[in-house]
Write a protein that holds these residues in place. Structure first.
Motif, PDB file in Angstrom:
ATOM      1  N   VAL A 163     -10.504  22.535  13.317  1.00  9.69           N
ATOM      2  CA  VAL A 163      -9.548  21.436  13.324  1.00  9.69           C
ATOM      3  C   VAL A 163     -10.339  20.154  13.523  1.00  9.69           C
ATOM      4  CG1 VAL A 163      -7.537  20.423  14.445  1.00  9.69           C
ATOM      5  CG2 VAL A 163      -7.731  22.905  14.259  1.00  9.69           C
ATOM      6  N   HIS A 168      -6.296  17.550  11.801  1.00  5.91           N
ATOM      7  CA  HIS A 168      -5.904  18.244  10.571  1.00  5.91           C
ATOM      8  C   HIS A 168      -6.559  19.632  10.543  1.00  5.91           C
ATOM      9  CE1 HIS A 168      -4.039  14.639   9.142  1.00  5.91           C
ATOM     10  NE2 HIS A 168      -5.189  13.956   9.118  1.00  5.91           N
ATOM     11  N   PRO A 169      -5.776  20.690  10.529  1.00  7.36           N
ATOM     12  CA  PRO A 169      -6.370  22.035  10.459  1.00  7.36           C
ATOM     13  C   PRO A 169      -6.956  22.310   9.073  1.00  7.36           C
ATOM     14  CG  PRO A 169      -3.982  22.173  10.360  1.00  7.36           C
ATOM     15  CD  PRO A 169      -4.309  20.734  10.603  1.00  7.36           C
ATOM     16  N   CYS A 173      -6.982  27.748   9.753  1.00 10.30           N
ATOM     17  CA  CYS A 173      -6.337  27.217  10.951  1.00 10.30           C
ATOM     18  C   CYS A 173      -4.857  26.902  10.725  1.00 10.30           C
ATOM     19  CB  CYS A 173      -7.060  25.958  11.442  1.00 10.30           C
ATOM     20  SG  CYS A 173      -8.510  26.311  12.472  1.00 10.30           S
ATOM     21  N   ASN A 180      -4.368  23.567  17.445  1.00 11.30           N
ATOM     22  CA  ASN A 180      -3.958  22.175  17.320  1.00 11.30           C
ATOM     23  C   ASN A 180      -4.847  21.180  18.076  1.00 11.30           C
ATOM     24  OD1 ASN A 180      -3.240  22.827  19.938  1.00 11.30           O
ATOM     25  ND2 ASN A 180      -1.027  22.866  19.515  1.00 11.30           N
ATOM     26  N   LYS A 182      -7.921  18.771  18.673  1.00 13.43           N
ATOM     27  CA  LYS A 182      -8.787  18.017  17.777  1.00 13.43           C
ATOM     28  C   LYS A 182     -10.258  18.373  18.006  1.00 13.43           C
ATOM     29  CE  LYS A 182      -5.662  14.038  17.484  1.00 13.43           C
ATOM     30  NZ  LYS A 182      -5.523  12.575  17.702  1.00 13.43           N
TER      31      LYS A 182
END
Length: 551
Positions: A163, A168-169, A173, A180, A182
């Motif tokens: 991630v 943004h995965p 993911c 989730n 970062k």
């Protein structure tokens, strides 16, 4: 014998077998029946579509097998960079396991060696490197639902996912809402394996045959490494790691009986989920018919024109020569680089025959998808054995051109093109070796390839050249070359090559795209583990037709 009709070759080989009662089967095509004994799971190299460098399983510091063994690999497997070895994931047939521990890997970031291993693991997750596991010659697949509720079975599964700093995965993911955080890596340290088998109830054989092997990758942060619990928070690694990391690997395995799936059809669930890899046979045949039809029309027009010209010239002997009759004494005039042209023609004939025979055997099903590396091995062996046609074509063309340096011609035919390819191959192999990639070819294999080249291919090229130089010049040429008039733009070589090549290129481009696209799917091949159970049973089965997809 088992299901399937034996071929004429199979019957012939069976009749030649001296031992009474022994059976015959095509290598890699016979099923294995399992009793309640251990099942060996193999691991192959890891690769990624985002990187050109594959790596061995041990290169990522995963759990290792204490009694690691490598199955014997053929020439094609080695050239393809296959690196198959036993894995620490071992379980007994029909014995369900739940959250069983494999091993624990600890990384002390204060030690440079362990920090380097952890950073390499994170790099692998960022580049989406994929595991490739094998059980009973079958790839262990990860099946999931894609667009339009279509089920897709991937012959590999990722080692983890990432991630990014914006939250943004990437890649896998997206399958879990818990991924989730970062700038965080998530390791798939747990797998739920499901093995589907076909029992031999009422079919004349005992035991069970594996017809499917699937898994679900999971990520769990096991708080107690000695008593792992497969639930809770995922196993995460911060992008900037300042504390020690401990990863515990585990697995669960279940067995499911399904007698509706026959052993001979066990690849179907993978192939059906890959519609993009189907070869468009109808389109290929359509293009082939078009090319042959147009070529035949052009040939008929030319022959009809020449026939009329010859008839007219025979009737009017005194008429001044014109048209093709003016250049009949110049068409066989030696070209400027006749030596190079003849050498390329000889090598082209060798490669063309090799390709035709390989594809023919593949279409017949002799190159089984269960026999890894068979396609490459067949191609290399055929190329080595087809040195005679190369020498014959090259020598005959060179003799047609009036050449006299036959020794140079033979040596160039045997060494020029293979030498350039081998030099390029050797340089790339050095780069792969420096990078530590599993695609690097061992030194012993390079020596074996050189032995095949100089020990078999080169002598056969001399044999072909010996017969090729016996042919005589077909037509005499004029001593004084006829002056060539000024040519129009469209009759010059470059425009002629472009316009003359548009039609065949347009016909074969799409077909080559489908063929080469399926050729890249060779990684889903299985590897015969070679394990024999107490109720080992090998009946004869019919050769498969999935060679394009799986080889």
């Amino acid at each position: 014998m088992g299901s399937g009709t034996p071929s004429f070759l199979g019957l012939l080989c069976a009749l030649l077998t001296l031992r009474p009662g022994s059976g015959f089967y095509l290598p890699g095509l016979a099923p294995v029946s399992f009793c309640p004994v251990n099942i060996q799971l193999f691991v192959n190299r890891l690769d990624s579509i985002e990187s050109v460098l594959p790596y061995e399983y041990d290169f990522f510091d995963f759990c290792k097998d204490d009694q690691e063994k490598r199955p014997s690999e053929n020439l094609g497997q080695v050239l393809f960079g296959e690196r198959i070895e036993t894995s620490p994931y071992k379980f007994s047939f029909m014995k369900t396991e739940t959250c069983a521990k494999v091993c624990t890997k600890s990384y002390d970031v204060s030690k440079q060696e362990e920090r380097t291993k952890l950073e390499f693991l994170k790099k692998g997750m960022q580049l989406n490197y994929q595991h490739h596991w094998i059980v009973d010659n079958m790839p262990v697949t990860w099946c999931y639902t894609v667009e339009d509720n279509q089920k897709y079975c991937n012959p590999g599964f990722p080692i983890g996912c990432y991630v990014d700093g914006n939250g943004h995965p990437k890649d896998a993911c997206v399958i879990n809402a818990q991924f989730n955080e970062k700038n965080t890596f998530y390791v798939f340290n747990h797998v739920d394996i499901t093995i589907t088998y076909h029992s031999g109830e009422g079919e004349g054989w005992t035991g069970a045959r594996l017809v499917a092997a699937t898994l679900e990758p999971r990520s769990y942060k096991h708080e107690d490494e000695n008593k792992p619990v497969c639930e809770g928070e995922p196993m995460s690694i911060p992008g900037i790691t300042n504390s020690n990391v401990k990863i515990t690997y585990s697995y669960s395995v279940t067995f499911t009986k399904n007698n509706n799936i026959k052993w001979a059809s066990r690849w179907d669930y993978i192939l059906v989920s890959m519609p993009h890899t189907n070869i468009q046979w109808f389109s290929i045949m359509n293009s082939l018919v078009i090319v042959l039809f147009l070529s035949g029309m052009v040939a008929m027009i030319m022959l009809r024109t020449l026939h009329k010209d010859i008839a007219r010239y025979n009737q009017e002997e005194a008429q001044e020569e014109s048209g093709w009759k003016q250049v009949h004494g110049d068409v066989f005039r030696p070209p400027r680089n006749g030596m190079v042209l003849s050498v390329f023609l000889g090598q082209g004939a060798q490669i063309f025959i090799m390709t035709f025979i390989t594809l023919f055997l593949a279409c017949l099903g002799f190159l089984s998808p269960a026999n890894r590396g068979a396609l490459m091995t067949c191609a290399v062996v055929l190329w080595v054995l087809l040195g005679t046609p190369a020498g014959y074509v090259s020598a005959r063309m060179y003799k047609t051109f009036g050449g006299e340096k036959w020794k140079t011609n033979v040596l160039l035919t045997a060494l020029l093109c293979p030498g350039i390819i081998f030099a390029d191959f050797f340089v790339m192999n050095l780069i792969l070796w420096v990078e530590g990639s599993s695609a690097a070819i061992p030194f012993g294999t390079l020596v074996a390839v050189l032995a095949l080249w100089f020990g078999i291919s080169v002598p056969l090229t001399f044999v072909g050249a010996y017969f090729g130089f016996k042919k005589q010049h077909p037509v005499r040429t004029n001593q004084i070359p006829r002056q060539i008039p000024e040519q129009s733009f469209f009759t010059k070589p470059l425009p002629g090559i472009i316009m003359g090549g548009i039609l065949p290129f347009g016909c074969i481009f799409i077909q080559l795209f489908f063929i080469l696209n399926t050729k890249e799917q060779h990684s889903i091949l299985g590897q015969n583990s070679g394990r024999k159970s107490k109720c080992f049973h090998r009946p004869l089965v019919k050769a498969g037709t999935y060679v394009w997809i799986l080889n």
